[in-house]
Design a protein around this motif. Structure first.
Motif, PDB file in Angstrom:
ATOM      1  N   ARG A   1     -22.518  87.374   8.854  1.00 19.63           N
ATOM      2  CA  ARG A   1     -22.653  88.560   8.009  1.00 19.63           C
ATOM      3  C   ARG A   1     -21.503  89.525   8.286  1.00 19.63           C
ATOM      4  O   ARG A   1     -20.532  89.554   7.559  1.00 19.63           O
ATOM      5  CB  ARG A   1     -24.031  89.199   8.234  1.00 19.63           C
ATOM      6  CG  ARG A   1     -24.473  90.120   7.119  1.00 19.63           C
ATOM      7  CD  ARG A   1     -23.862  91.519   7.212  1.00 19.63           C
ATOM      8  NE  ARG A   1     -24.283  92.235   8.404  1.00 19.63           N
ATOM      9  CZ  ARG A   1     -23.678  93.362   8.811  1.00 19.63           C
ATOM     10  NH1 ARG A   1     -22.676  93.878   8.139  1.00 19.63           N
ATOM     11  NH2 ARG A   1     -24.086  93.963   9.914  1.00 19.63           N
ATOM     12  N   ASP A   2     -21.526  90.248   9.397  1.00 15.43           N
ATOM     13  CA  ASP A   2     -20.442  91.198   9.673  1.00 15.43           C
ATOM     14  C   ASP A   2     -19.126  90.431   9.849  1.00 15.43           C
ATOM     15  O   ASP A   2     -18.063  90.878   9.401  1.00 15.43           O
ATOM     16  CB  ASP A   2     -20.767  91.998  10.947  1.00 15.43           C
ATOM     17  CG  ASP A   2     -20.244  93.422  10.889  1.00 15.43           C
ATOM     18  OD1 ASP A   2     -19.176  93.623  10.299  1.00 15.43           O
ATOM     19  OD2 ASP A   2     -20.889  94.337  11.426  1.00 15.43           O
TER      20      ASP A   2
ATOM     21  N   LEU B   1     -29.650  90.954   5.674  1.00 12.22           N
ATOM     22  CA  LEU B   1     -29.339  92.393   5.623  1.00 12.22           C
ATOM     23  C   LEU B   1     -29.639  92.958   4.237  1.00 12.22           C
ATOM     24  O   LEU B   1     -29.454  92.281   3.216  1.00 12.22           O
ATOM     25  CB  LEU B   1     -27.844  92.597   5.945  1.00 12.22           C
ATOM     26  CG  LEU B   1     -27.370  94.049   5.995  1.00 12.22           C
ATOM     27  CD1 LEU B   1     -27.915  94.769   7.232  1.00 12.22           C
ATOM     28  CD2 LEU B   1     -25.848  94.139   6.002  1.00 12.22           C
TER      29      LEU B   1
ATOM     30  N   HIS C   1     -33.410  93.211   7.827  1.00 15.08           N
ATOM     31  CA  HIS C   1     -32.585  94.233   8.475  1.00 15.08           C
ATOM     32  C   HIS C   1     -32.183  95.276   7.426  1.00 15.08           C
ATOM     33  O   HIS C   1     -31.409  94.965   6.525  1.00 15.08           O
ATOM     34  CB  HIS C   1     -31.358  93.538   9.079  1.00 15.08           C
ATOM     35  CG  HIS C   1     -30.414  94.451   9.780  1.00 15.08           C
ATOM     36  ND1 HIS C   1     -29.207  94.012  10.273  1.00 15.08           N
ATOM     37  CD2 HIS C   1     -30.480  95.769  10.095  1.00 15.08           C
ATOM     38  CE1 HIS C   1     -28.576  95.013  10.853  1.00 15.08           C
ATOM     39  NE2 HIS C   1     -29.323  96.100  10.740  1.00 15.08           N
TER      40      HIS C   1
ATOM     41  N   PHE D   1     -30.493  98.996   6.502  1.00 16.38           N
ATOM     42  CA  PHE D   1     -29.625 100.024   7.094  1.00 16.38           C
ATOM     43  C   PHE D   1     -29.412 101.193   6.139  1.00 16.38           C
ATOM     44  O   PHE D   1     -29.472 101.040   4.916  1.00 16.38           O
ATOM     45  CB  PHE D   1     -28.285  99.427   7.541  1.00 16.38           C
ATOM     46  CG  PHE D   1     -27.336  99.080   6.417  1.00 16.38           C
ATOM     47  CD1 PHE D   1     -27.463  97.895   5.710  1.00 16.38           C
ATOM     48  CD2 PHE D   1     -26.303  99.952   6.071  1.00 16.38           C
ATOM     49  CE1 PHE D   1     -26.589  97.573   4.680  1.00 16.38           C
ATOM     50  CE2 PHE D   1     -25.415  99.635   5.049  1.00 16.38           C
ATOM     51  CZ  PHE D   1     -25.569  98.444   4.349  1.00 16.38           C
TER      52      PHE D   1
ATOM     53  N   SER E   1     -31.201  99.977  11.050  1.00 22.62           N
ATOM     54  CA  SER E   1     -29.918 100.416  11.608  1.00 22.62           C
ATOM     55  C   SER E   1     -29.542 101.765  11.038  1.00 22.62           C
ATOM     56  O   SER E   1     -29.500 101.928   9.808  1.00 22.62           O
ATOM     57  CB  SER E   1     -28.797  99.436  11.225  1.00 22.62           C
ATOM     58  OG  SER E   1     -28.851  98.305  12.018  1.00 22.62           O
TER      59      SER E   1
ATOM     60  N   GLU F   1     -26.695 103.579  10.285  1.00 25.37           N
ATOM     61  CA  GLU F   1     -25.252 103.348  10.180  1.00 25.37           C
ATOM     62  C   GLU F   1     -24.476 104.594  10.628  1.00 25.37           C
ATOM     63  O   GLU F   1     -24.894 105.718  10.339  1.00 25.37           O
ATOM     64  CB  GLU F   1     -24.909 102.985   8.723  1.00 25.37           C
ATOM     65  CG  GLU F   1     -23.548 102.328   8.601  1.00 25.37           C
ATOM     66  CD  GLU F   1     -23.118 102.156   7.145  1.00 25.37           C
ATOM     67  OE1 GLU F   1     -23.805 102.657   6.239  1.00 25.37           O
ATOM     68  OE2 GLU F   1     -22.062 101.534   6.938  1.00 25.37           O
TER      69      GLU F   1
ATOM     70  N   ASN G   1     -31.620  99.709  15.740  1.00 20.69           N
ATOM     71  CA  ASN G   1     -30.214  99.402  16.027  1.00 20.69           C
ATOM     72  C   ASN G   1     -29.378 100.668  15.892  1.00 20.69           C
ATOM     73  O   ASN G   1     -29.540 101.424  14.929  1.00 20.69           O
ATOM     74  CB  ASN G   1     -29.733  98.323  15.054  1.00 20.69           C
ATOM     75  CG  ASN G   1     -28.337  97.827  15.388  1.00 20.69           C
ATOM     76  OD1 ASN G   1     -27.968  97.744  16.563  1.00 20.69           O
ATOM     77  ND2 ASN G   1     -27.559  97.498  14.378  1.00 20.69           N
TER      78      ASN G   1
ATOM     79  N   PRO H   1     -25.692 101.490  15.659  1.00 20.26           N
ATOM     80  CA  PRO H   1     -24.335 100.952  15.574  1.00 20.26           C
ATOM     81  C   PRO H   1     -23.250 101.995  15.825  1.00 20.26           C
ATOM     82  O   PRO H   1     -23.378 103.142  15.409  1.00 20.26           O
ATOM     83  CB  PRO H   1     -24.234 100.460  14.121  1.00 20.26           C
ATOM     84  CG  PRO H   1     -25.547 100.692  13.477  1.00 20.26           C
ATOM     85  CD  PRO H   1     -26.302 101.665  14.331  1.00 20.26           C
TER      86      PRO H   1
ATOM     87  N   THR I   1     -20.445 102.122  14.222  1.00 16.82           N
ATOM     88  CA  THR I   1     -19.898 101.498  13.010  1.00 16.82           C
ATOM     89  C   THR I   1     -18.373 101.536  12.956  1.00 16.82           C
ATOM     90  O   THR I   1     -17.739 100.615  12.441  1.00 16.82           O
ATOM     91  CB  THR I   1     -20.499 102.224  11.783  1.00 16.82           C
ATOM     92  OG1 THR I   1     -21.913 102.133  11.888  1.00 16.82           O
ATOM     93  CG2 THR I   1     -20.045 101.626  10.463  1.00 16.82           C
TER      94      THR I   1
ATOM     95  N   HIS J   1     -24.723  97.638  18.494  1.00 17.20           N
ATOM     96  CA  HIS J   1     -23.864  96.948  17.514  1.00 17.20           C
ATOM     97  C   HIS J   1     -22.526  97.689  17.557  1.00 17.20           C
ATOM     98  O   HIS J   1     -22.390  98.761  16.977  1.00 17.20           O
ATOM     99  CB  HIS J   1     -24.532  97.042  16.134  1.00 17.20           C
ATOM    100  CG  HIS J   1     -23.725  96.485  14.999  1.00 17.20           C
ATOM    101  ND1 HIS J   1     -24.125  95.385  14.261  1.00 17.20           N
ATOM    102  CD2 HIS J   1     -22.544  96.869  14.444  1.00 17.20           C
ATOM    103  CE1 HIS J   1     -23.251  95.134  13.317  1.00 17.20           C
ATOM    104  NE2 HIS J   1     -22.275  96.027  13.396  1.00 17.20           N
TER     105      HIS J   1
ATOM    106  N   HIS K   1     -18.350  98.106  17.197  1.00 16.14           N
ATOM    107  CA  HIS K   1     -17.088  97.639  16.598  1.00 16.14           C
ATOM    108  C   HIS K   1     -15.935  97.906  17.562  1.00 16.14           C
ATOM    109  O   HIS K   1     -16.035  98.720  18.475  1.00 16.14           O
ATOM    110  CB  HIS K   1     -16.897  98.267  15.218  1.00 16.14           C
ATOM    111  CG  HIS K   1     -17.694  97.526  14.175  1.00 16.14           C
ATOM    112  ND1 HIS K   1     -17.185  96.456  13.489  1.00 16.14           N
ATOM    113  CD2 HIS K   1     -18.977  97.673  13.759  1.00 16.14           C
ATOM    114  CE1 HIS K   1     -18.116  95.980  12.672  1.00 16.14           C
ATOM    115  NE2 HIS K   1     -19.222  96.704  12.807  1.00 16.14           N
TER     116      HIS K   1
HETATM  117  O1  KIV Z   1     -21.393  98.441  11.581  1.00 15.29           O
HETATM  118  C1  KIV Z   1     -22.480  98.715  11.037  1.00 15.29           C
HETATM  119  O2  KIV Z   1     -22.941  99.843  11.039  1.00 15.29           O
HETATM  120  C2  KIV Z   1     -23.196  97.621  10.403  1.00 15.29           C
HETATM  121  C3  KIV Z   1     -24.593  97.895   9.963  1.00 15.29           C
HETATM  122  C4  KIV Z   1     -24.875  97.278   8.652  1.00 15.29           C
HETATM  123  C5  KIV Z   1     -25.533  97.412  11.032  1.00 15.29           C
HETATM  124  O3  KIV Z   1     -22.696  96.509  10.324  1.00 15.29           O
END
Ligand code: KIV
Ligand code: ZN
Length: 526
Positions: free
Chosen positions: A13-14, A73, A97, A99, A139, A141, A167, A169, A171, A202, A204
């Motif tokens: 997904r991501d 998602l 899931h 968000f 989530s 976001e 969750n 994140p 982001t 979660h 990045h």
């Molecule tokens: O990075 C993010 O916030 C996401 C959400 C959809 C969980 O990928």
């Protein structure tokens, strides 16, 4: 007591939504099976509302992949939730899931909603998602740029509406490890929820801190990590699954946590990912890159040959690598050369070792890495007192094609063997390269086929010359299947076709040397 951390994989997904990593349906199925073999706890299989293809892939994963919980998602809108719910309905263990952006930037610039409207939407949509799955994740976001007090309210609302996983994140990859630890410590203390509701991280990787931040989160009490294989994902990617899992395992003294990951499948899973995305794993990638358990420098090789732990903190077999590789190259020393020659059945000592070492260094300067087959070719030639030059060189080459769609190309090739003179062959195939390589096989009376080709265009001059604007060479690395094994060849030429042909001939020479050595060893043993 050692607590369990769930691994939620979002490669499909991501990871898949990042440029350069999109996958076709069959590729997604292969990837999902590789993730099941790794024994991840949850596979986030996709975003079904994004396209009919995404829906179909999630639906098939839910039907065909057994073991992990299958997750889909959805934005916090009814249509997305219905699509996600329908896609995962046949999975024995499923998760929906949902968000929604909670930061001021997301609320105002993207959603145009007040904080009160955000809370109401969370309540309604988490509640609606529960109609499709008894396991719902929410989530927030852009959580790390959300006011902490509002984040507590948003997550408490989601938990009250029935979310089993909260969750948080990062982001945009903005947080630092200290901040992550402090934020989760606060949330775990303040968010109102039932005891079985868990927190999830979660992260990045925009500032290169996704793994460090995920580890800070679990130290604060988070019990689910969202990650992707090799860290693929939006922009600079997500937390890399293999890194976070092996960090917790290798430094159990610090984390005292366990996962269910079958780490011995990590290399295979990363190869599947490379195959289905047509993007090779970088050599220097931690845990799964080709260099992760390889040693070229003399000092390191000497240490590893005596005791692996001098330069390795993990056992290669634990992540699916057969054994540490002693790579011979220009930085290698005599200890490693002697050990690899001994593996091939040559006992090198004293002056002989010095001679071979000198020839090997010259070759390494020219070619780079010297694998076992090339070393075998060098040792065989030195044993016969021959100078080390290519066994075969390209004489002449001619290609003939009508240019019509579907027509075949006729290739004729002449090659000269250093000792035996010229041979020639002619073949017809559907492409120029295929026909010329088939002509080589015919001329040589062998069966060989290309399994991989890597080509680089190397500019010779920064400034173009009017008469020759490209001024570039082609460097070809080739891997062939021949003589019952896989062999590498490398060549550089001004044009693509001679570079490919010479790389192919180089690989064949290396393969031939190994085959001849095997025959010789068997004959002398008989
Ligand atoms: O990075 C993010 O916030 C996401 C959400 C959809 C969980 O990928
Ligand atoms: Zn993300």
């Amino acid at each position: 007591m050692t607590e369990y951390v769930q691994i939620f994989d979002t490669t499909l997904r991501d990871g898949e939504q990042a440029p350069g990593f999109s996958m076709r349906e069959e590729g997604k199925m292969m990837m999902a099976q590789a993730l099941a073999d790794l024994n991840v706890d949850i596979i986030e299989a996709g975003f079904p509302a994004a396209s009919p293809g995404d829906f179909r892939a999630v639906e098939r994963i839910a039907q065909e992949i057994h073991g992990p919980r299958i997750c889909a998602l959805a934005r916090a809108i009814p249509g997305d939730i219905e699509r996600a719910g329908a896609a995962i309905q046949s999975a024995p263990k499923r998760r929906l899931h949902v968000f929604l952006g909670t930061s001021p930037l997301h609320r105002e610039a993207k959603l145009n909603m007040t904080p009160g409207e955000i809370l109401a939407r969370i309540r309604d949509m988490v509640g609606y998602a529960r109609e499709f799955s008894d396991n719902v994740e929410f989530s927030a976001e852009d959580a790390f740029r959300t006011e902490p007090e509002f984040l507590v309210e948003a997550l408490s609302t989601a938990a009250a509406a029935g979310a089993a996983v909260l969750n948080v994140p990062d982001t945009v990859g903005y947080a630092t490890p200290d901040e992550v630890f402090a934020r989760f410590s606060m949330l775990i203390a303040e968010v109102e929820r039932a005891p079985e509701v868990i927190f999830s991280t979660h992260c990045h990787n925009d500032l290169g801190m996704a793994v460090a931040n995920s580890l800070a989160a679990v130290r604060a009490g988070v019990r689910q990590i969202e990650c992707t294989l090799t860290g693929i994902g939006e922009r600079a990617g997500n937390c890399a699954l293999e890194d976070v899992v092996m960090a917790m395992r290798t430094r159990k003294d610090i984390f005292n946590l366990q996962t269910g990951i079958e780490a011995r499948h990590l290399i295979a899973a990363s190869h599947t990912l490379a195959q289905v995305t047509s993007t090779p794993v970088p050599r220097n990638k931690s845990i799964v890159g080709a260099n992760a358990f390889a040693h070229e420098s003399g000092i390191h090789q000497h240490g590893v040959l005596k005791n692996r732990e001098t330069y390795e903190i993990m056992r290669p077999e634990d992540v699916g690598v057969d054994k540490s590789a002693i790579i011979l190259g220009k930085h290698s020393g005599k200890h490693a050369l002697k050990a690899q020659a001994a593996d091939l059945g040559w006992n090198l000592e004293g002056e002989r070792l010095d001679e071979v070492f000198a020839a090997f260094k010259l070759m390494a300067d020219e070619i780079g890495l010297i694998d076992q087959a090339r070393l075998c070719a060098l040792l065989s030639q030195m044993e016969k007192g021959e100078s080390f030059e290519p066994q075969w060189t390209l004489g002449a080459m001619a290609l003939n094609t009508s240019g019509e769609a579907g027509s075949q190309t006729l290739a004729h090739i002449e090659m000269i063997h250093k000792a035996d003179g010229a041979v020639s062959g002619t073949a017809r195939a559907s492409g120029a390269l295929d026909s010329i390589l088939s002509a080589i096989n015919i001329a040589r009376g062998i069966e060989a086929r290309v399994s991989a080709i890597d080509m680089h265009y190397i500019a010779m001059d920064p400034e173009p010359v009017a008469s020759d604007p490209q001024r570039a060479d082609v460097l070809v690395d080739i891997e062939i299947e021949a003589f019952g094994g896989l062999y590498q060849g490398r060549a550089r030429a001004r044009d693509i076709m001679p570079a490919c042909v010479n790389a192919y001939l180089d690989a064949l020479s290396n393969g031939e040397a190994v085959a001849a050595r095997k025959t010789q060893t068997m004959t002398s043993a008989a």
